[in-house]
Design a protein around this motif. Structure first.
Motif, mmCIF file in Angstrom:
data_model
loop_
_atom_site.group_PDB
_atom_site.id
_atom_site.type_symbol
_atom_site.label_atom_id
_atom_site.label_comp_id
_atom_site.label_asym_id
_atom_site.label_seq_id
_atom_site.Cartn_x
_atom_site.Cartn_y
_atom_site.Cartn_z
ATOM 1 N N THR A 299 4.243 5.582 2.123
ATOM 2 C CA THR A 299 3.511 5.325 0.881
ATOM 3 C C THR A 299 4.459 5.170 -0.292
ATOM 4 O OG1 THR A 299 1.667 6.660 1.705
ATOM 5 C CG2 THR A 299 1.695 6.161 -0.644
ATOM 6 N N LEU A 323 6.466 1.415 6.042
ATOM 7 C CA LEU A 323 5.429 0.852 5.183
ATOM 8 C C LEU A 323 4.544 -0.126 5.946
ATOM 9 C CD1 LEU A 323 7.571 0.007 2.037
ATOM 10 C CD2 LEU A 323 5.927 1.859 2.242
ATOM 11 N N ILE A 326 1.882 -2.374 0.664
ATOM 12 C CA ILE A 326 2.463 -2.002 -0.624
ATOM 13 C C ILE A 326 1.893 -2.929 -1.686
ATOM 14 C CG2 ILE A 326 4.481 -3.488 -0.311
ATOM 15 C CD1 ILE A 326 6.119 -1.410 -1.873
#
Length: 604
Positions: A299, A323, A326
């Protein structure tokens, strides 16, 4: 009993005693007030004479002394003075001592304690490096900041360290102290220099809030730090690699402009990062490699300030992170090389401010669809290479170049749209895009080598814009049924292996329909090798070079005759040009038949 007494040449008693005494006493070589050399003569405890003010370079080097008592007159200990005195267990440091030279006590592995004077002039490089120190009382002050050395206590056995209030730390001062568990600061606003605590692999207790500046690699490899969540305030600066391989699970950065390259690289326990900037700041960049190698980082949150002020994401900034998604800052202008390479990103939305996606920025990600905004002017090589799940790409309308390997090995890619301007397609751009069956070539002006090798293309239709095709550009396109280059009047050659092994993978094994421009062309080595052509027309003035048609199978091969005296004749490479060529029907003018009779007779 028989007694025999032999005559000997013994010294006199007084002479013998003097000789033995002279042999057993330590020998000191003193020049002025400097002890140049000490020969212990078997003594383990050495008392340095009172008049000595300086211990010279290498004075005790490699001796077996265990204890040395220095007089209060000693002001300096020169470099290498006790180097490799591996049995030295104890030495006093007089309060008047001002200088300790380079490697003075380096490799004194039995020396476990050092109580240094409260104030000294300087301690030089590696003075106690790789010694056995478990306890040290540091000076309260080192007054010559320009001369204090690096790695003074590096690789020692220290377990705890207390830093006096007025002492300035030095580069690498405690690096590699693998038993160091605790560091106590007696003030705040500390500047921790480069590598100061690097590779202190057991360090747990240290007040990071007391530090205002973290030097390069200052805590690199401190993998047992007790702090799991770190918040960096607006007045704290973190230099290159300062926290690489540290055990943080969450990082909150209040001013990312003060955080330098690789600061948190390879922090494999890191799962969350919050990125902020100073209100009103502009053109802020996320440093190169900031979170590179943080393999569990899932995150990333950009605050409102960051959303409005971050314009650049540095090279490898999030490389190899976990990830999956995003939200990029709305002010973002540039994504630098490898910024998101090898992440688990499966979807992404680009801001309209974006102008540059650099080399390998999103290669080896899990993206399935990419919609690149028209604001993007530059798309770097390998930008989306090896995105195995990528199916659809919309390119920006003003893009004039698709770089090397840009979409190479995107095995599932089946749709590419958005080309509105003349574009150059560089080498390997769509290599091994097995599912790419269609592509709009109408705006393409140049196709470089291997650009579409092993793609699923079924048809190629070039336009008048196309002026160049590189070697192996369409090699092994097994599903290629039709190639229409009839409008490509600027095209001058069919390059090496351009259509090699482009046989069709269908049940009927249909021959490929090939339409070339009505002009003389140069046919290069193996340009159709392993391919079945329906018809190939050779115009007058064409040049068929060595191995040009070798390995091909052509149902109808037709050579057109010259129409007037100004036309050039077709030139054939007579020895190897048609090796292993299979022709169903050969149509040639009589003059060519007569000129190259030996060539035609060898064609299967």
């Amino acid at each position: 009993m028989e007694l025999q007494i032999n005559k000997t040449n013994l010294f006199k008693a007084s002479e013998s005693t003097a000789a033995v005494k002279q042999y057993l006493e330590p020998e000191f070589i003193i020049t002025g007030t400097t002890l140049e050399k000490c020969n212990p003569n078997g003594h383990k405890v050495i008392i340095v004479p009172e008049k000595v003010t300086s211990i010279g370079s290498c004075a005790f080097k490699n001796t077996n002394v265990e204890k040395v008592i220095l007089p209060r007159t000693v002001k300096s200990i020169s470099g290498l003075a006790f180097h490799q005195c591996r049995q030295l267990k104890e030495i006093n440091f007089p309060e008047g001592l001002q200088r300790i030279g380079t490697c003075a006590f380096c490799l004194c592995t039995a020396l476990e304690s050092a109580d240094l004077p409260k104030e000294m002039f300087y301690i030089d490089m590696a003075a106690f490096r790789s010694s056995g120190l478990k306890h040290v009382t540091l000076p309260e002050k080192l007054t010559d900041r320009k001369r204090n050395g690096e790695f003074i206590f590096a690789e020692t056995e220290l377990e705890t360290v207390e830093i006096p209030e007025t002492l300035f730390l030095e580069t690498g001062m405690f690096s590699g102290c693998h038993n160091l568990k605790s560091v106590k600061f007696n003030r705040t606003g500390i500047d921790v220099p480069n590598q100061c605590f690097a590779d202190c692999s057991k360090l747990k207790d240290v007040d990071l809030n007391a530090i205002s500046s973290f030097g390069e690699e200052s805590f690199h490899g401190c993998s047992l730090l007790k702090t799991k969540e770190i918040t960096l305030n607006f007045n704290q600066t973190v230099h290159d690699g300062a926290f690489a391989e540290c055990p943080f699970e969450k990082v909150v950065i209040n001013d990312v402009s003060r955080i330098h390259r690789l600061a948190f690289s390879s922090c494999v326990d890191l799962r969350e990062a919050v990125i902020n900037t100073v209100a009103g700041s502009q053109n802020v960049e996320i440093a190169d490699g900031l979170f590179s190698g943080c393999t569990n980082l899932e995150t990333i949150t950009f605050t409102d300030n960051a959303d409005k002020s971050i314009t650049h994401i540095g090279e490898c900034a999030f490389r190899c992170c976990k990830l999956t998604e995003i939200k990029l800052p709305e002010a973002l202008v540039q994504i630098k090389a490898e910024a998101f390479e090898n992440t688990d990103l499966c979807s992404i939305s680009f801001p309209e401010s974006l102008t540059t996606i650099a080399k390998s920025a999103f290669s080896r990600t899990s993206l399935t669809e990419v919609n690149i905004p028209d604001s993007v002017e530059f798309l770097g090589s390998n930008a989306f290479g090896r995105c195995k799940s990528l199916k659809s790409v919309k390119l920006p309308k003003d893009l004039n170049e698709i770089k090397v390997n840009c979409f190479a090995d995107c095995n599932e890619l089946c749709e590419v749209t958005g080309i509105n301007n003349p574009v150059i397609i560089r080498s390997f751009a769509f290599l091994r895009c097995y599912n790419l069956k269609e592509f709009d070539f109408s705006k393409v002006i140049s196709i470089e080598r291997n650009a579409f090798e092993r793609t699923g293309l079924e048809e190629i239709k070039g336009s008048a814009n196309l002026k160049y095709i590189g070697a192996e550009a369409f090699m092994s396109c097994h599903y290629l049924k039709k190639v229409d280059l009839s409008e490509c009047a600027r095209l001058n050659e069919i390059p090496e292996r351009c259509f090699k092994h482009c046989f069709t993978n269908n049940e009927c094994n249909e021959a490929m329909v090939l339409m070339l421009p009505s002009k003389a062309l140069t046919f290069n080595k193996q340009c159709f090798s392993g391919t079945v052509l329906e018809h190939l027309t050779i115009y007058p003035g064409s040049r068929l070079l060595k191995f040009s048609l070798s390995g091909a199978e052509i149902q109808t091969l037709e050579f057109l005759p010259v129409e007037n005296e100004t036309c050039e004749q077709t030139l054939l490479e007579t020895k190897y040009g048609f090796m292993a060529l299979k022709v169903g029907k050969l149509i040639i003018p009589d003059y060519l038949y007569n000129q190259y009779k030996n060539v035609w007779n060898k064609i299967e």
